[in-house]
Design an enzyme around this catalytic site. Structure first.
Site, PDB file in Angstrom:
ATOM      1  CG  ASP A  88      62.804  25.705  49.201  1.00  0.00           C
ATOM      2  OD1 ASP A  88      63.480  26.475  49.921  1.00  0.00           O
ATOM      3  OD2 ASP A  88      61.561  25.676  49.192  1.00  0.00           O
ATOM      4  CG  ASP A 122      57.272  28.458  58.231  1.00  0.00           C
ATOM      5  OD1 ASP A 122      57.986  29.349  57.737  1.00  0.00           O
ATOM      6  OD2 ASP A 122      57.526  27.251  58.152  1.00  0.00           O
TER       7      ASP A 122
END
Lengths: 221, 252
Positions: free
Chosen positions: B130, B11
């Site tokens: 997700d 990330d």
């Protein structure tokens, strides 16, 4: 590990200046994606390459790389229109086709049912999902797979059974010019060679240190 | 034989690697290019870089970072975050990305998947999903880091994404992410059975056994994780050696 170049530094040019062993390498520029990754891979190995569609520059080069990500029939139409088709087939120096580049060097592709450059008589077929699909086979063939029965100056014996990176939904059937075999659903040609023409279905420029050894072998031809 | 892939995910915020626990707390773990090159050397099969910066300035930093990654790393990499139109993807393709991943923007505008795949090829398009499991119900697709539930369900949305031209599905279980109790193997196996494109499993890796399970019970094609690699809890070479011994096809 390679030296980490600074993001603020100037980007390397496409000038393709001669490298320490003074060979001129060109990457054929045409309407295909991510051609730059091949140039980046060569730069990591200490070689520069010129990305060009200029027939004179291509004809005079010591090594020619014909990369490719895209669709076969539209790309063939582009090659014919630009005259690159005749140029590529007439080349006498070592030429390597990568991925779609390899498929376009074959006689025919089922992707858009198109006649290709016919450097290799082999044909390009679409992978068919096995029925029943007990092993959860996926299409495209994406990821790392092994090359076996390697037989070409492109490969030295140490490359037998090594893993390289593939992304493709069409494959070249086994034939007289098969230079490496990979098994996915069935055995197929993962590399081809005939005279000065070399080709890989996998991406040596994305295949880690194994890919770098293959590219180096090509550059040393 | 096609190897199962191990994919570290980095990330990125303002050009630096970060990893949130359940997407909230954030800790810095280093320079993305150095970390990525190290992982490549250790045997990572691919890398994923997700830009979690929202600002315009951060966006520019990320594109510069993608150029550095492309110059320095010799394995395929996917970049994601902030791609809401063709132009965003094109900038990243030109910077050297092998694949891009779209998540919330595809939920909002599913046609984006078609457009991306038509223009750049489906091999370039990873659709990240997700989802949260609802007791007695289906898996609900969420956006904005799991904070906002949508009206989409995991299996039908994944199938739709495939039909629209996705090349791979990256499924993160928001129930398993950061908890380190294993992947959502049941849902993953169902995805793998129902779709014909590769499935990347994400969320829940805490031990080497979890990877073995996700490749066997979960039928996943690739396993993605972040913190266990970043904090050196499981070194990639040790993980791959273990999986190989367990009979999982792996690139050593």
């Amino acid at each position: 590990m390679n030296e980490i170049s600074n993001s603020s530094g100037s980007q390397s040019s496409d000038s393709g200046q001669r490298t320490s062993d003074s060979q001129k390498i060109v990457i054929i520029k045409y309407n295909a994606g991510n051609i730059r990754s091949v140039k980046n891979a060569l730069l990591r190995l200490g070689y520069d390459a010129e990305i060009t569609a200029d027939p004179d520059v291509i004809r005079k080069a010591d090594k020619v790389i014909f990369p490719g990500v895209g669709e076969a029939s539209t790309t063939m139409a582009y090659l014919r229109k630009s005259g690159l088709d005749k140029l590529i087939t007439s080349l006498k120096q070592p030429v390597i086709g990568i991925c779609l580049g390899m498929q376009l060097m074959c006689s025919f592709s089922e992707e858009g049912n198109v006649d290709c450059l016919n450097i290799f008589e082999e044909k390009v077929r679409k992978f068919q999902m096995p029925e029943p699909n007990a092993e959860n086979i996926k299409i495209p063939h994406m990821g790392w797979n092994t090359i076996t029965n390697v037989q070409s100056p492109l490969f030295d014996a140490s490359l037998e059974g090594e893993y390289v990176y593939f992304v493709h939904s069409f494959y070249v059937a086994m034939g007289d010019h098969t230079a490496a075999t990979t098994n996915y659903i069935h055995p197929y040609s993962s590399a081809l060679q005939k005279d000065n023409f070399y080709a890989t279905q996998f991406h040596p420029e994305k295949s880690g240190s194994v890919g770098e050894r293959i590219l180096t072998n090509f550059l040393k031809l | 034989m096609l190897a199962k892939r191990i994919i570290p995910c980095l990330d990125i915020k303002n050009g630096q690697t970060v990893k949130g626990v359940k997407f909230v707390e954030i800790k810095e773990v280093g320079d993305p290019v150095e970390l990525g090159a190290l992982y490549a050397e250790q045997g990572a099969d691919e890398l994923v870089f997700l830009d979690i910066t929202a600002s315009h300035e951060g966006r520019k930093t990320f594109v510069d970072l993608v150029k550095r990654i492309a110059r320095n790393i010799n394995i395929p990499f996917t970049v994601g975050g902030g791609i809401s139109e063709l132009k965003d993807a094109e900038v990243l393709l030109n910077a050297g990305a092998d694949k891009i991943s779209v998540n919330s923007s595809a939920v909002k505008n599913p046609q984006l998947i078609n457009d991306l795949s038509l223009n750049f090829g489906s091999q370039f398009v990873v659709v990240a999903i997700d989802a949260k499991h609802q007791q007695g119900h289906d898996w609900v697709v969420t956006v904005n880091g799991g904070r906002i539930p949508t009206d989409k369900k995991l299996f039908s949305w994944a199938k739709e994404a495939e039909e629209r031209g996705a090349g791979e599905i990256l499924f993160t279980s928001m129930d398993h992410d950061g908890v380190k109790q294993g992947f959502a193997n049941e849902a993953l196996a169902k995805l793998s059975d129902e779709l014909s494109i590769p499935i990347i499993a994400s969320g829940g890796a805490g031990s080497m056994e979890h990877f073995k399970d996700v490749f066997t019970h979960g039928k996943a094609d690739a396993g993605l994780a972040a913190s266990i690699f970043h904090f050196k809890e499981i070194p990639i070479p040790v993980l791959k050696e273990y999986l190989n011994k367990e009979g999982i096809p792996i690139r050593l």
